[in-house]
Enzyme design. Structure first.
Site, PDB file in Angstrom:
ATOM      1  N   HIS A  94       0.776  -1.271  -0.257  1.00 10.98           N
ATOM      2  CA  HIS A  94      -0.097   0.121  -0.015  1.00 10.98           C
ATOM      3  C   HIS A  94       0.751   1.289   0.093  1.00 10.98           C
ATOM      4  CE1 HIS A  94      -2.836   2.988   1.251  1.00 10.98           C
ATOM      5  NE2 HIS A  94      -3.611   1.981   0.808  1.00 10.98           N
ATOM      6  N   GLU A 164      -4.074   1.702  -7.581  1.00 12.36           N
ATOM      7  CA  GLU A 164      -4.364   2.862  -6.602  1.00 12.36           C
ATOM      8  C   GLU A 164      -3.625   4.092  -6.850  1.00 12.36           C
ATOM      9  OE1 GLU A 164      -6.512   1.939  -2.368  1.00 12.36           O
ATOM     10  OE2 GLU A 164      -4.324   2.060  -2.247  1.00 12.36           O
TER      11      GLU A 164
HETATM   12  P1  PGA Z   1      -9.720   5.815   0.124  1.00 17.09           P
HETATM   13  O1  PGA Z   1      -8.476   5.085   0.588  1.00 17.09           O
HETATM   14  O2  PGA Z   1     -10.948   4.993  -0.122  1.00 17.09           O
HETATM   15  O3  PGA Z   1      -9.991   6.410   1.433  1.00 17.09           O
HETATM   16  O4  PGA Z   1      -9.362   6.749  -1.082  1.00 17.09           O
HETATM   17  C1  PGA Z   1      -8.188   3.955  -0.301  1.00 17.09           C
HETATM   18  C2  PGA Z   1      -6.769   3.282   0.125  1.00 17.09           C
HETATM   19  O5  PGA Z   1      -5.740   4.024   0.586  1.00 17.09           O
HETATM   20  O6  PGA Z   1      -6.625   2.051   0.054  1.00 17.09           O
END
Ligand code: PGA
Length: 255
Positions: A94, A164
């Site tokens: 992440h 992401e």
């Molecule tokens: P968010 O976070 O939905 O608050 O943008 C996603 C993540 O960091 O996995």
């Protein structure tokens, strides 16, 4: 291709107590149990895994991180310990871990291998820092190749890639959600890299999901037009009403 969408709730370092974590898990469990065509995972803080695991049935348990070995590694947790706690999924790489803890491509590769070889489903995050026009950043390809170095084809069926983009994560200042169109092009790119590495069939068995400011309002377009095979959800997963609605919307896009 996996035919059920996967929604992963990443609670990060929330909530503060086991009691609240259990209450949140219970409400989500109640709200989503009628949706049969969707797989929903919750990833609470490590400390609350067991307590949450005891009150869920349909929901699956995920961890937010893993270490690549067991033994003298202060503060870390191994795949065996996670499995013992009932964990089936683990988020690896992440961006918050890269930013705040200096996690490198090499560490992500070791964690990816440990998760997959230990029999867990690995939710591997990739994403570029900045948005440059509508370009799909080649960094995604680089991150994927590093993370999968030495990973055998046989493990791909247990791999999910979460696209992401850091600029879209709700905690990034000025964050805004990606567009479904951009998501679609990112999927095509990610599948292309996977195909180059492992061939078409194996690449097709990998689920590609989207993360970054996902809400009940935008999940539908991401799944329908963006062709995402699910979502990694941060902020919206801490609000049971919003999250249950989000899962309901996702279930309308049953594939
Ligand atoms: P968010 O976070 O939905 O608050 O943008 C996603 C993540 O960091 O996995």
């Amino acid at each position: 291709m996996n035919n059920r969408s996967l929604i992963v709730a990443n609670w990060k370092a929330n909530p503060a107590t086991a009691k609240e974590a259990v209450a949140l898990a219970r409400s989500i469990e109640r709200g989503i149990s009628k949706y049969r065509n969707i797989e929903v995972v919750i990833a609470p803080p490590l400390l609350f895994l067991e307590a949450v695991g005891k009150v869920i049935k349909k929901l699956k348990l995920g961890a937010q991180d893993i270490f690549w070995d067991e033994g003298p590694y202060t503060g870390e947790v191994s795949w065996r310990e996670l499995k013992e706690a009932g964990v089936k999924y683990v988020i690896v790489g992440h961006s918050e871990r890269k930013i705040h803890l200096g996690e490198t491509d090499e560490m992500i590769n070791k964690k990816t291998r440990a998760a997959l070889e230990g029999g867990l489903t690995c939710v591997l995050c990739v994403g570029e820092q900045e948005r440059v026009g509508n370009e799909i950043s080649e960094i995604l390809g680089e991150q994927l190749k590093h993370a999968l170095d030495g990973v055998k084809k046989a493990y791909l069926k247990n791999l999910t890639v979460a696209y992401e983009p850091i600029w879209a994560i709700s905690t990034t200042p000025g964050a805004r959600a990606n567009t479904p169109d951009n998501m679609f092009r990112a999927i095509v790119y990610i599948k292309k890299i996977l195909t180059t590495l492992y061939g078409r069939r194996a690449a097709d068995s990998v689920r590609v999901i989207y993360g970054g400011s996902v809400s009940a309002d935008n999940i539908g377009p991401f799944l329908r037009e963006g062709k995402a095979e699910g979502a990694l959800v941060g902020r919206a997963s801490l609000d049971p009403k919003e999250f249950i609605k989000l899962v309901g919307e996702a279930s309308k896009t049953a594939r």
